[in-house]
Design a protein around this motif. Structure first.
Motif, PDB file in Angstrom:
ATOM      1  N   ILE A  70       0.837  -1.210   0.000  1.00 14.73           N
ATOM      2  CA  ILE A  70       0.000   0.000   0.000  1.00 14.73           C
ATOM      3  C   ILE A  70       0.864   1.250   0.000  1.00 14.73           C
ATOM      4  O   ILE A  70       0.592   2.221  -0.714  1.00 14.73           O
ATOM      5  CB  ILE A  70      -0.945  -0.022   1.221  1.00 14.73           C
ATOM      6  CG1 ILE A  70      -1.992  -1.130   1.052  1.00 14.73           C
ATOM      7  CG2 ILE A  70      -1.625   1.334   1.405  1.00 14.73           C
ATOM      8  CD1 ILE A  70      -2.884  -1.320   2.265  1.00 14.73           C
ATOM      9  N   ARG A  71       1.934   1.219   0.766  1.00 19.10           N
ATOM     10  CA  ARG A  71       2.822   2.388   0.835  1.00 19.10           C
ATOM     11  C   ARG A  71       3.510   2.642  -0.505  1.00 19.10           C
ATOM     12  O   ARG A  71       3.619   3.783  -0.962  1.00 19.10           O
ATOM     13  CB  ARG A  71       3.859   2.165   1.942  1.00 19.10           C
ATOM     14  CG  ARG A  71       4.684   3.388   2.264  1.00 19.10           C
ATOM     15  CD  ARG A  71       3.859   4.421   2.995  1.00 19.10           C
ATOM     16  NE  ARG A  71       4.653   5.588   3.339  1.00 19.10           N
ATOM     17  CZ  ARG A  71       4.179   6.634   3.998  1.00 19.10           C
ATOM     18  NH1 ARG A  71       2.905   6.654   4.375  1.00 19.10           N
ATOM     19  NH2 ARG A  71       4.956   7.658   4.296  1.00 19.10           N
ATOM     20  N   ARG A  72       3.958   1.554  -1.150  1.00 14.27           N
ATOM     21  CA  ARG A  72       4.682   1.694  -2.420  1.00 14.27           C
ATOM     22  C   ARG A  72       3.792   2.222  -3.538  1.00 14.27           C
ATOM     23  O   ARG A  72       4.269   2.828  -4.502  1.00 14.27           O
ATOM     24  CB  ARG A  72       5.268   0.342  -2.842  1.00 14.27           C
ATOM     25  CG  ARG A  72       6.521  -0.076  -2.096  1.00 14.27           C
ATOM     26  CD  ARG A  72       7.237  -1.196  -2.840  1.00 14.27           C
ATOM     27  NE  ARG A  72       6.359  -2.353  -3.041  1.00 14.27           N
ATOM     28  CZ  ARG A  72       6.292  -3.395  -2.227  1.00 14.27           C
ATOM     29  NH1 ARG A  72       7.059  -3.430  -1.138  1.00 14.27           N
ATOM     30  NH2 ARG A  72       5.500  -4.394  -2.488  1.00 14.27           N
ATOM     31  N   ALA A  73       2.488   1.975  -3.434  1.00 12.80           N
ATOM     32  CA  ALA A  73       1.564   2.372  -4.512  1.00 12.80           C
ATOM     33  C   ALA A  73       1.427   3.887  -4.633  1.00 12.80           C
ATOM     34  O   ALA A  73       0.979   4.388  -5.664  1.00 12.80           O
ATOM     35  CB  ALA A  73       0.192   1.741  -4.282  1.00 12.80           C
ATOM     36  N   VAL A  96      -1.605   4.611   6.529  1.00  9.80           N
ATOM     37  CA  VAL A  96      -0.346   4.028   6.062  1.00  9.80           C
ATOM     38  C   VAL A  96      -0.078   4.383   4.607  1.00  9.80           C
ATOM     39  O   VAL A  96       1.072   4.533   4.187  1.00  9.80           O
ATOM     40  CB  VAL A  96      -0.366   2.494   6.257  1.00  9.80           C
ATOM     41  CG1 VAL A  96       0.737   1.811   5.451  1.00  9.80           C
ATOM     42  CG2 VAL A  96      -0.227   2.156   7.729  1.00  9.80           C
ATOM     43  N   SER A  97      -1.153   4.543   3.834  1.00 13.59           N
ATOM     44  CA  SER A  97      -0.988   4.837   2.404  1.00 13.59           C
ATOM     45  C   SER A  97      -0.207   6.119   2.163  1.00 13.59           C
ATOM     46  O   SER A  97       0.453   6.272   1.129  1.00 13.59           O
ATOM     47  CB  SER A  97      -2.353   4.942   1.736  1.00 13.59           C
ATOM     48  OG  SER A  97      -2.999   6.163   2.079  1.00 13.59           O
ATOM     49  N   GLY A  98      -0.302   7.068   3.090  1.00 10.86           N
ATOM     50  CA  GLY A  98       0.332   8.357   2.894  1.00 10.86           C
ATOM     51  C   GLY A  98      -0.419   9.262   1.935  1.00 10.86           C
ATOM     52  O   GLY A  98       0.089  10.330   1.556  1.00 10.86           O
ATOM     53  N   ALA A  99      -1.633   8.871   1.541  1.00  6.43           N
ATOM     54  CA  ALA A  99      -2.415   9.674   0.596  1.00  6.43           C
ATOM     55  C   ALA A  99      -2.711  11.049   1.186  1.00  6.43           C
ATOM     56  O   ALA A  99      -3.040  11.174   2.364  1.00  6.43           O
ATOM     57  CB  ALA A  99      -3.712   8.959   0.240  1.00  6.43           C
TER      58      ALA A  99
END
Length: 374
Positions: free
Chosen positions: A92-95, A115-118
């Motif tokens: 999820i983070r890499r996406a 966690v996504s950082g969106a």
């Protein structure tokens, strides 16, 4: 009321900016719940229409992934498998998602959003007060803290599909009628046909599917009622399949035993194969359950027995004629357990098989009339 709802929907201060923003990597979170996943499909369709070139992924459990995997509006499924939790977080983070929409609304789904950082994370607002305290009232487990933008909740007396579409004004989604279509693989349909043939049901045979399972004890119509409906279908010349999960096997087995000639398919289908089974059927009879919502999404004639829950909030979408229920002052109560009910489960025990059979025949007559007009 319409003006009040519109004002509440757009109370986020930067809503106009969000409506005009472009996103290229979108993650939709609805982890599980067969009916909940089906209810989320219209959001997926509208996201694709709004962001035609975006990568749109769906975070979902492996069990439910095949319900959405073949949808033309979806780019990828991201599997929520507990045993691979750390790998999932890294994936999820890499996406590098720039928009995450969490319609699951629990602590774990909000954690994935964080966690996504969106830069934009959208979910429902905190729970609102309700006289009936046992149904959905908003985001749970403090998940709303993780969102940069919250979907307001102006009322609870609305269907879940329409509630999910309150996302629309925030992102500038279209207001076209919701598209509930489920897209299944051809292999899934072949698996179901093979399963039916193993139980003596040929492709030319009219099929009725009974889905007597549901997680809540209080939502389960009686075994005797389902068995009587199954016997009537058999007498009318239908093949009858009783379907459900492994959890539903004891109930399904009793129903099939009491309706000689019905085939018990419980525990033998995945959620996607259950959808294909319903797609194959001429009619489906259910409790308030995921199977009911699959039948609606697939456009199949169906009848659903309701008691403790509200058809307005969670019934078959825009199909009130498909609901059979008793008009009791205690219904809906939203109690999950029989031990909570002070009226001996009257909403289900007093609802007869004759009522359900009569409604089934009305639904089939209407479906036949519509087919003849086409």
């Amino acid at each position: 009321m319409n003006g009040q709802i519109e004002n509440a929907r757009t109370k986020n201060a930067d809503a106009p900016t969000l409506q005009s923003a472009e996103f290229s990597r979108i993650l939709l979170i609805k982890l599980s719940g067969l009916g909940d996943v089906a209810h989320t499909l219209p959001v997926l369709v509208k996201l694709r229409a709004r962001y035609p070139r975006a990568r749109i992924d769906w975070l979902i459990t492996p069990e439910h992934a095949e319900i959405v995997r073949c949808h033309p509006a979806l780019s990828n499924v991201v599997l929520f498998a507990r045993r691979d939790f750390l790998d999932l977080l890294k994936q999820i983070r890499r996406a590098k998602y720039d928009l995450v929409i969490d319609l699951h609304g629990q602590a774990r789904s909000a954690f994935f959003a964080l966690v996504s950082g969106a830069r934009v994370r959208i979910g429902f607002d905190r729970p609102v007060k309700d006289i009936i305290r046992h149904g959905w009232r908003g985001a749970r487990e403090w998940s709303w803290i993780a969102y940069t933008h919250r979907i307001p909740i102006p009322t609870l007396d609305v269907h879940a599909i329409d509630r999910y579409l309150w996302l629309g004004p925030l992102l500038g989604l279209d207001d076209n009628p919701p598209d509930l279509t489920i897209h299944l693989s051809s292999q899934t349909a072949r698996n179901v046909q093979r399963l039916l043939e193993e139980h003596g049901v040929q492709p030319s045979k009219a099929l009725a599917v009974l889905a007597p399972g549901t997680i809540w004890e209080t939502k389960r119509w009686t075994i005797e009622g389902f068995a009587a409906v199954a016997r009537q279908f058999l007498e009318d010349g239908f093949a009858v399949a009783v379907a459900g999960t492994e959890r539903d096997q004891p109930r399904c087995r009793q129903i099939a035993t009491a309706a000689l000639g019905a085939c018990d398919l419980s525990g033998k289908t995945t959620p996607a194969e259950l959808a294909a089974l319903i797609q194959r059927a001429e009619v489906c009879v259910t409790n308030d359950s995921g199977a009911m919502h699959l039948a609606v999404s697939l456009g199949k004639p169906m009848v659903s027995v309701f008691g403790p829950t509200s058809p307005i909030r969670v019934g078959p979408y825009h199909r009130p004629e498909s609901v059979v229920r008793l008009d009791l002052p205690c219904s809906p109560c939203n109690y999950r357990w029989l031990s909570q009910c002070p009226f001996d489960h009257a909403c289900m025990k007093q609802l007869t098989s004759a009522m359900v059979v009569e409604r089934v025949r009305e639904i089939l007559r209407t479906a036949k009339s519509h087919a003849e007009l086409l």
